[in-house]
Design a protein around this motif. Sequence first.
Motif, PDB file in Angstrom:
ATOM      1  N   ASP A 140      30.691 -21.346 -57.971  1.00  0.00           N
ATOM      2  CA  ASP A 140      31.255 -20.326 -57.088  1.00  0.00           C
ATOM      3  C   ASP A 140      32.717 -20.009 -57.413  1.00  0.00           C
ATOM      4  OD1 ASP A 140      31.565 -18.498 -55.100  1.00  0.00           O
ATOM      5  OD2 ASP A 140      31.066 -19.814 -53.447  1.00  0.00           O
ATOM      6  N   HIS A 150      30.806 -24.205 -46.216  1.00  0.00           N
ATOM      7  CA  HIS A 150      31.174 -23.457 -47.415  1.00  0.00           C
ATOM      8  C   HIS A 150      31.974 -22.223 -46.995  1.00  0.00           C
ATOM      9  CE1 HIS A 150      30.544 -21.642 -51.442  1.00  0.00           C
ATOM     10  NE2 HIS A 150      30.445 -20.506 -50.774  1.00  0.00           N
ATOM     11  N   HIS A 201      35.167 -19.268 -47.945  1.00  0.00           N
ATOM     12  CA  HIS A 201      36.052 -18.649 -48.931  1.00  0.00           C
ATOM     13  C   HIS A 201      37.417 -18.453 -48.285  1.00  0.00           C
ATOM     14  CE1 HIS A 201      33.197 -17.659 -52.255  1.00  0.00           C
ATOM     15  NE2 HIS A 201      32.374 -18.067 -51.310  1.00  0.00           N
TER      16      HIS A 201
HETATM   17 CO    CO Z   1      30.527 -18.720 -51.872  1.00  0.00          CO
END
Ligand code: CO
Lengths: 476, 476
Positions: free
Chosen positions: B26, B216, B218
């Motif tokens: 990622d 998870h 960002h």
């Molecule tokens: Co991601």
Amino acid sequence: EEKEQVEIKPPKEKRKVGITETALRDAHQSIMATRLRTKDMLPVAELMDEVGYHSLEVWGGATFDACMRFLDEDPWQRLRELRKRFKKTKLQMLLRGQNLVGYRHYADDVVREFVKRAVSNGLDIIRVFDALNDLRNMEVAADQIKKEGCHLQMCISYTISPVHSLESFAKLSLEMKGMGADSICIKDMAGLLSPVDAFNLVKAIKERTSLPVQVHCHYTSGMASMAYFAALEAGADVVDCAISPLAMGTSQPATEAIVAALKGGDLDTGIDLKKLVPVAEHFKKVKEENRNLVMGIEGVDVNVLIYQIPGGMYSNLVSQLKEQNALDKLQDVLEEVPKVRKEMGYPPLVTPTSQIVGTQATLNVLTGKRWKIVPKEVKNYFLGFYGRPPGEMDEDIKKIVIGDDKPIESRPGEILEPELEKAREVIKPWMVEPEDVLSYVLFPAVAKDFLIRKYARATKRDVGFEEALEGVAYPV
Amino acid sequence: EEKEQVEIKPPKEKRKVGITETALRDAHQSIMATRLRTKDMLPVAELMDEVGYHSLEVWGGATFDACMRFLDEDPWQRLRELRKRFKKTKLQMLLRGQNLVGYRHYADDVVREFVKRAVSNGLDIIRVFDALNDLRNMEVAADQIKKEGCHLQMCISYTISPVHSLESFAKLSLEMKGMGADSICIKDMAGLLSPVDAFNLVKAIKERTSLPVQVHCHYTSGMASMAYFAALEAGADVVDCAISPLAMGTSQPATEAIVAALKGGDLDTGIDLKKLVPVAEHFKKVKEENRNLVMGIEGVDVNVLIYQIPGGMYSNLVSQLKEQNALDKLQDVLEEVPKVRKEMGYPPLVTPTSQIVGTQATLNVLTGKRWKIVPKEVKNYFLGFYGRPPGEMDEDIKKIVIGDDKPIESRPGEILEPELEKAREVIKPWMVEPEDVLSYVLFPAVAKDFLIRKYARATKRDVGFEEALEGVAYPV
Ligand SMILES: [Co+2]
Ligand SMILES: [Co+2]
């Protein structure tokens, strides 16, 4: 009968927390080499005044020097221009104790006059720190700040060492309260403060002093926003943030992120995110226009976490070694730094102690013999001219460094002769206003050039400062 | 007598929390356009294997496509090379439910065969998500993952809307447990998850399912590290991080910062910061070598916070409008997005729904009449081909869009004919191994070119894949 009344639950009381916006001082000092000009600030001032910040940091630190040295601007005039536009928001500055906004100790008469003028020109809050956490270096400034009726915020310069602890910092904060501090600031210039420690430290200071606690972190190690979150959970009252285009990296956490993060919880910043949009847009534009000044430090600096060395100090070490063609010695120097710091009594690593420790560590490695060459600053440090270090200095090293010279025991500022009168004599011919003498005492060479230009502009053109600011006198 | 015994306090038990490192999937997808090559990864693999990560995300998402399309690499071979070197660390991938690692729904036979091969080539954990949180789109993949004896991690695609709530997400997680999920992942692709919501959401899922919870996020909005801190406080078990040179911005929080932040508290990552230094140095070098690929998104994206629009979607809107010379319509489009999203039943904004909603909003503004022009994808969405939206679709709009066509009620994957046999026929002449047919079904045009080259290398040069990887076949 009383029991029959319907119990009406009061709406959950939110605790009010404040945001101090650093865009106009620390943020641009940290990521744009202190190069924001007054004209980069004024167009957005009225909008910022509507945001609802606890305060704005707008003055002090390196901005005073930078105004005259790089921007041909009068720092005093900048303060007045900002004050005029910030009608609702408190303005604050960073004062380096007896160093004021310079890099040496100044005499007490200079300190008192500087504080007086700083307040009369528009400041509401003065934040005072000392690199060694030596309260004697903050004493005169603190006394004068109180005399002027200004909010006195005293700083703990946060660091990690065997002689620094939750207990020692809490004790320090209580002594600050005894000196009249209206609030305590935890100043984490290196980004060392973990959320776990932030929580415990804020709690300890709050319990000990009951004073408002403000937290000031740099993002260098990537922990700052977590430290704020934990500090606020522990009861901190205000955190220092920077509007997003000037945030993160070596600067503060982003204002928008902190405001959004607290939404829906028990804490209320009272700030509407939408009001931050035009502020962010303005500084984004300013940043784009000054791309060449933006320093490339983004993301996380692992060295802060491993060696507990501030980002700026690390890059200084690297460039010093590069100049000597000795970059292969970097690891040795990094390992020498904690040894030197220990022998010097564990000073926090911040200007000027970071330079002093770093230079000595480099010399110790490059000469091949420890303490063989010792610069004047290091000698002065061991002689007590910078103040009292937090821990014990190594007696053997001290003997090597100072020889037969006698260290001072007194407050460093005490041994300095008054400086104002002499300075007034020097600049008399081109003095425009009383503040000029302070500019001169602080930075004689830089101020002399600047003040002559200022005098010429003020007399020849016969314009007030205000018009001068927006006219030819300040060419783009 | 019992009372006379000296009470020995056991050392405070630390709760173990895990770090999943995303550098190899990622992180480089988010900030380096998915362009890391296998040879950028292998030199540091053994060192990473010693760190003590909970797992490494190394496969899936856009990497499969990017390998063949841009790097002339076989994604399967990459997985095998990594598996060979990661002897201690679990490897995981991101699977887009019935979309696998592509951009459309594939037939069930493809889904089952893909999962089978993914596991047999070395994966320990497969993370499955669906853009609409429609469990039917994860059903077949989940079933096959369990059959292969692999760890099934099911994702909640996090979003904010009137039909999404703590309660609805908690309920979803319980249904996932019913489908055999071994753990739950909160997937915050847009950086919308505030620490306050993270705390409550983790707590609700934990209470409901007792399953391990992984988070998870960002960093786009600047809240991610705070969200992790709060999630871990609430009991989360694992968080996704990226080594510092590939962290922050549109990527994950920095591994080093999270490890350091938890030190001295009640949580233990078991990771020694020093072991991360050479990993960081390696990826710093790789990043420098590929400067041109690094996307300029740093710091905080205010739009995520104000409009709840993911960073990537915002920049897409801007470039679409620029192409049409209609950038002055940006504000109108930003305000149209939530309306369109509402009428479409509040899909989370992630690939492909972010593109679908964004395009329709732009068309609604630019044509001057809402829903006048409707692309095929939008029609398919209303026909149910993407699955069931979280909320109700607007019936009037639906009528306008689909006319007399009949929407499907079934699981979208159900109506697709098996695809494998036909594909096998096509690539038979240059098939080297059974995985090739999957590469072809997923990306026919790209894979055809790639597989022909692969066949030529495998036969003409008569070298094994391993040698080919390090030899001529993979020119720098
Ligand atoms: Co991601
Ligand atoms: Co600072």
